[in-house]
Design an enzyme around this catalytic site. Sequence first.
Site, PDB file in Angstrom:
ATOM      1  N   TRP A   1      26.290  38.185  45.244  1.00  0.00           N
ATOM      2  CA  TRP A   1      27.407  38.331  45.965  1.00  0.00           C
ATOM      3  C   TRP A   1      27.797  39.762  46.241  1.00  0.00           C
ATOM      4  CZ3 TRP A   1      29.218  34.579  48.487  1.00  0.00           C
ATOM      5  CH2 TRP A   1      29.106  33.360  48.007  1.00  0.00           C
TER       6      TRP A   1
ATOM      7  N   ASP B   1      34.951  42.690  43.217  1.00  0.00           N
ATOM      8  CA  ASP B   1      35.112  41.266  43.516  1.00  0.00           C
ATOM      9  C   ASP B   1      35.111  40.540  42.292  1.00  0.00           C
ATOM     10  OD1 ASP B   1      34.596  38.570  44.268  1.00  0.00           O
ATOM     11  OD2 ASP B   1      32.896  38.891  45.297  1.00  0.00           O
TER      12      ASP B   1
ATOM     13  N   LYS C   1      38.224  29.251  42.028  1.00  0.00           N
ATOM     14  CA  LYS C   1      37.370  29.185  40.797  1.00  0.00           C
ATOM     15  C   LYS C   1      38.217  29.181  39.566  1.00  0.00           C
ATOM     16  CE  LYS C   1      33.677  30.772  43.310  1.00  0.00           C
ATOM     17  NZ  LYS C   1      33.073  31.668  43.950  1.00  0.00           N
TER      18      LYS C   1
END
Length: 358
Positions: A101, A170, A194
């Site tokens: 990511w 992030d 999530k």
Amino acid sequence: MHRIHNFSAGPAALPDEVRFNVAEALSVPPDFQPSVMEISHRGPAFADIAERLMAGLRRLTGLGDEHAICLLQGGAHLQFAMLPMNLAAGRAAAYLDSGHWAGKAIDEARRITKVHIAGSGEGGNYRSLPAVDPALPDDVAYLHYCGNETIHGLQFPEPPEAGGVPLAADLSSEIFCREYPFHRLGMAYAGTQKNLGISGLTLVVLRRDLLERIPEILPKILDYRTWADSDSLINTPPTLAWYVMLEVVEWIERQGGLAGLGERNRQRAAKLYAAIDGSGFYNNPVEPAQRSIMNVPFLVPDAELEPVFVREAEAAGMPGLKGHRAVGGLRASLYNGLDDGAVDALTGFMADFEQRHG
Ligand SMILES: *Cc1c(COP(=O)(O)O)cnc(C)c1O
């Protein structure tokens, strides 16, 4: 009948109570009173949801007026682009390359500005976190890191040290899994699918002084100031996603807040890692002090056993254990919404599987 334990990496399990409350809120009453999906986002019922949600987010983050809290659409991917568009402002931006990511954020930033890689875990196959290069130039616009690498199963125990350089994080797969020093961050973002509810929203927090750097040429909808100045109601928001997030925030507070959840999450992860490390059959290669408490990737001795494991686990009521297609293997995601019996059910299944196939 046994319950299903949902280990999906995202969109992920909602807490049971949240599902019940949302189902109730969406049910059709005899008088057809409209649901949250069918009311104006400018009306009093939605205003009440928005106010309670924003107040809850301030309590959980502990952030005061010096930070703006916004809710955008476009997922974490839009933030990969908006962050450098808004805050690089002609300067280079520094990034820590900790895995999949972080790499996506870097690729997108390179299209927009000059990127300085401040540390990389690539040489060690992302089994440990990169440290920040002490030679980090102090004129970079910010230092970006991915708090929890969802696919590689690595988590920064705390935000990295970057001197006076603002941190941008992030936190998509880590947000609200434990107490966190949000006040140390210049900017952070997290998709909601999530740990915050359903897909469709991205939480963005921004230190207000950084808003002054934003170039004047950006389209209004891509300019953080527009979001900060309009309470995130520039246009029609995904009203259902806001409502589900409010239910999640209130549920977190009923669990003893982030301290209570963090304790529960650490215990659950420790139990699963102990089962992996104690087996001689399963393997997790991540540096122990940097293992994620949210996403636990693991391998079996023979890759041909992976689909067998996934199929048998699903038949035993445990879907979502296939590793990400980028790296293969197996992965258990232990997000906030996972039910309490799930880790015991999984470790029991793992011991049984090892006996049959080990
Ligand atoms: C899931 C995830 C993303 C992708 O999020 P989208 O909302 O689908 O753009 C980005 N970063 C991390 C760390 C993630 O876990």
